[in-house]
Enzyme design. Sequence first.
Site, mmCIF file in Angstrom:
data_model
loop_
_atom_site.group_PDB
_atom_site.id
_atom_site.type_symbol
_atom_site.label_atom_id
_atom_site.label_comp_id
_atom_site.label_asym_id
_atom_site.label_seq_id
_atom_site.Cartn_x
_atom_site.Cartn_y
_atom_site.Cartn_z
ATOM 1 N N GLU A 37 1.176 -1.101 0.142
ATOM 2 C CA GLU A 37 -0.609 0.407 0.439
ATOM 3 C C GLU A 37 1.239 1.660 0.115
ATOM 4 O O GLU A 37 1.566 1.221 0.783
ATOM 5 C CB GLU A 37 -0.982 -0.392 1.235
ATOM 6 C CG GLU A 37 -1.486 1.077 0.830
ATOM 7 C CD GLU A 37 -3.274 1.499 2.370
ATOM 8 O OE1 GLU A 37 -2.743 -0.011 3.265
ATOM 9 O OE2 GLU A 37 -3.247 2.225 2.860
ATOM 10 N N ARG A 263 4.793 -12.484 9.424
ATOM 11 C CA ARG A 263 5.908 -11.908 9.742
ATOM 12 C C ARG A 263 6.688 -11.468 10.311
ATOM 13 O O ARG A 263 6.861 -12.134 11.164
ATOM 14 C CB ARG A 263 5.120 -10.129 9.720
ATOM 15 C CG ARG A 263 4.345 -9.825 11.022
ATOM 16 C CD ARG A 263 3.430 -8.700 11.217
ATOM 17 N NE ARG A 263 2.466 -7.961 9.999
ATOM 18 C CZ ARG A 263 2.605 -7.090 9.716
ATOM 19 N NH1 ARG A 263 3.605 -6.514 9.452
ATOM 20 N NH2 ARG A 263 1.866 -6.493 9.038
ATOM 21 N N LYS A 273 4.549 0.789 9.522
ATOM 22 C CA LYS A 273 4.877 2.419 8.660
ATOM 23 C C LYS A 273 3.872 3.315 8.854
ATOM 24 O O LYS A 273 4.398 4.325 9.321
ATOM 25 C CB LYS A 273 3.823 2.127 7.717
ATOM 26 C CG LYS A 273 5.057 1.075 6.543
ATOM 27 C CD LYS A 273 3.949 1.014 4.473
ATOM 28 C CE LYS A 273 2.403 0.088 4.730
ATOM 29 N NZ LYS A 273 2.460 -0.040 3.690
HETATM 30 P P1 ATP Z 1 2.537 -2.049 7.959
HETATM 31 O O1 ATP Z 1 1.892 -2.701 8.886
HETATM 32 O O2 ATP Z 1 3.810 -1.806 7.819
HETATM 33 O O3 ATP Z 1 2.035 -0.396 7.139
HETATM 34 P P2 ATP Z 1 1.263 -3.271 5.757
HETATM 35 O O4 ATP Z 1 1.185 -5.116 5.601
HETATM 36 O O5 ATP Z 1 -0.053 -3.237 6.242
HETATM 37 O O6 ATP Z 1 3.324 -3.158 6.747
HETATM 38 P P3 ATP Z 1 1.842 -3.135 2.978
HETATM 39 O O7 ATP Z 1 2.127 -2.334 2.047
HETATM 40 O O8 ATP Z 1 0.127 -4.024 2.962
HETATM 41 O O9 ATP Z 1 1.845 -2.946 4.668
HETATM 42 O O10 ATP Z 1 2.509 -4.679 2.902
HETATM 43 C C1 ATP Z 1 2.418 -5.211 1.209
HETATM 44 C C2 ATP Z 1 3.088 -6.242 1.598
HETATM 45 O O11 ATP Z 1 4.642 -6.925 2.759
HETATM 46 C C3 ATP Z 1 1.805 -7.679 2.263
HETATM 47 O O12 ATP Z 1 1.971 -8.690 1.770
HETATM 48 C C4 ATP Z 1 2.321 -7.589 4.130
HETATM 49 O O13 ATP Z 1 1.739 -8.545 4.496
HETATM 50 C C5 ATP Z 1 4.083 -7.479 3.757
HETATM 51 N N1 ATP Z 1 4.667 -7.615 4.948
HETATM 52 C C6 ATP Z 1 4.506 -5.964 5.639
HETATM 53 N N2 ATP Z 1 5.729 -5.920 7.130
HETATM 54 C C7 ATP Z 1 5.538 -7.093 6.776
HETATM 55 C C8 ATP Z 1 6.384 -7.933 7.726
HETATM 56 N N3 ATP Z 1 6.612 -7.154 8.890
HETATM 57 N N4 ATP Z 1 6.888 -8.734 7.267
HETATM 58 C C9 ATP Z 1 6.996 -9.143 5.947
HETATM 59 N N5 ATP Z 1 6.031 -9.263 5.349
HETATM 60 C C10 ATP Z 1 5.227 -7.343 5.370
HETATM 61 MG MG MG Z 2 -1.022 -2.706 4.699
#
Ligand code: ATP
Ligand code: MG
Length: 562
Positions: A37, A263, A273
């Site tokens: 995102e 994760r 983020k």
């Molecule tokens: P955040 O909580 O940091 O905002 P998010 O999951 O909302 O992370 P996205 O931009 O939706 O962020 O993530 C893109 C991809 O990266 C998704 O498939 C998500 O599952 C993966 N991802 C995000 N954080 C992690 C992590 N700590 N370990 C492994 N994969 C991750």
């Molecule tokens: Mg997300």
Amino acid sequence: MTTTNTVISSNFIQNIINEDLKANKNNSRVHTRFPPEPNGYLHIGHAKSICLNFGIANEYKGLCNLRFDDTNPSREEIEYVESIQEDVKWLGFDWDDRMFYASDYFDQIYEYAIKLINTGNAYVCDLTAQQIREYRGTLTEPGTESPYRNRTVAENLELFAGMKAGEFADGSRVLRAKIDMSSPNVNLRDPILYRIMRAEHHRTGNKWCIYPMYDYAHPISDAIEGITHSICTLEFEDHRPLYDWLIAALNMEKRPQQIEFARLNVTNMVMSKRKLRALVEEGLVDGWDDPRMPTLSGLRRRGYTPEAIRDFCERIGVAKSNSTVDIAMLEHCIREDLNTKALRAMAVLRPLKVVIENYPEGQVEELEIENNPEQPETGMRTIPFSRELYIEQDDFMENPPKKFFRLAVGQEVRLKSAYFIKCEQVIRDEQTGEVIELRCTYDPETKSGAGTTTRKVKGTLHWVSATHAVKAVVRLYDYLLSEEQDTEQVDKNFKDDINPNSMEKLTSCMVEPSLLNAVPENRYQFLRQGYFCLDAKDSTAEVPVFNRIVGLRDSWAKNQKA
Ligand code: ATP
Ligand code: MG
């Protein structure tokens, strides 16, 4: 196309794919996607997902798309879209011509909603957000059906068209899937598919005032792109029944399979983020690429290599249950990479002047020193030696304990790739009494590689020639967060754990003259001080700024042996 062959140790996702290939599912295609995102910069957790998705595609000669999951216009910005592309490329992966945006599919996603209405699978609901929450029930009690649940198809179509046409206020109506208000899985209790939100979108502008929810848009985007294995993190496990329900209700031709993995969490790092954005916006760090940040741009600026990060992602593996990885393991990976790659250099971080009284004034010798003893083919360079030098302040002690093998009055040490010197006298500042200079003598018979002496000394110091040295700024880092960051503890304010001493800036360092030609792409091992990298942002032509990537002591490797 530049691809990186990441060999992933066998994991449960590969087992699933192997079974699918055996059964000739999806015509034996393997197609993954990385779906960020664009609401922040990528962090090391994302690196795990990138390495996994692109790595699987490489391994199975399949494809991996980059897809911006831009369904929430209120939080997204083009700056993030650009940084994400830069970071994925820097890590060593390539999406070729397959960069997509969920917003590219808004028309189709809307048409699919009409299909759901027509098949009796969706309805327009007028309950307020608060009421919807109340009607949803709890984990132990079933929900209550909305009074709007049994609207006719015609009425739903008309209201949904009205939502799109901007006839209703933000938040006044939503489109919901009609599934099961008594399902034990709350995600199936008539989840919201569309909401009214007047917000400008970075790609579609003001075309839409309704936006699809992530849970609705994601399976459709996957199916449109022909994704076979939709890999996501564990918190989406309970959403999988909805994912599957939508694919079935829409009778999608391509049927992607969602697979969840744990994760990545790392000690002393936040991996959200939202939290990272707070650090940036509140000025607690120097931007998203502050060298202390766990973002890929921060790690890059700090001096981390993509190879080390990929190695780390490979070593941590892919699991089904959440755990936290010791940051020392990440540091081990960068040390291992840089030990073979980094050029050696001499830099004195806290200089103490040394005058060699029996060395002729005005004489300069160019002494040979290896660029990297681990890589003999990198050859030798020369460093100037002269009568006045700098050594580290803490390489001298006035009242040394027994096992202090560095410099003290009457004691002899080796200067790396130069001569033995012996300290004869200490010069003090008259006012403060502080030691400001050492008077030493050298023995010409001890010249490195050429001397005839059979004498031995225990200590070897790094040094620079005072007249030739270049002044530099060096930043030493400690962890930004002092505590283990447990992401489960939502009520804990992570800012309480901010380490006030996470950066030490040394402004009067003296480094060997060759470092004037340093470039950020080259990493250096400053002898006895660790690995360093030129900071591209803060360096000037006159004063280079070096970030310490990591020190030399490897606590992780040590613990593995113990
Ligand atoms: P955040 O909580 O940091 O905002 P998010 O999951 O909302 O992370 P996205 O931009 O939706 O962020 O993530 C893109 C991809 O990266 C998704 O498939 C998500 O599952 C993966 N991802 C995000 N954080 C992690 C992590 N700590 N370990 C492994 N994969 C991750
Ligand atoms: Mg997300």
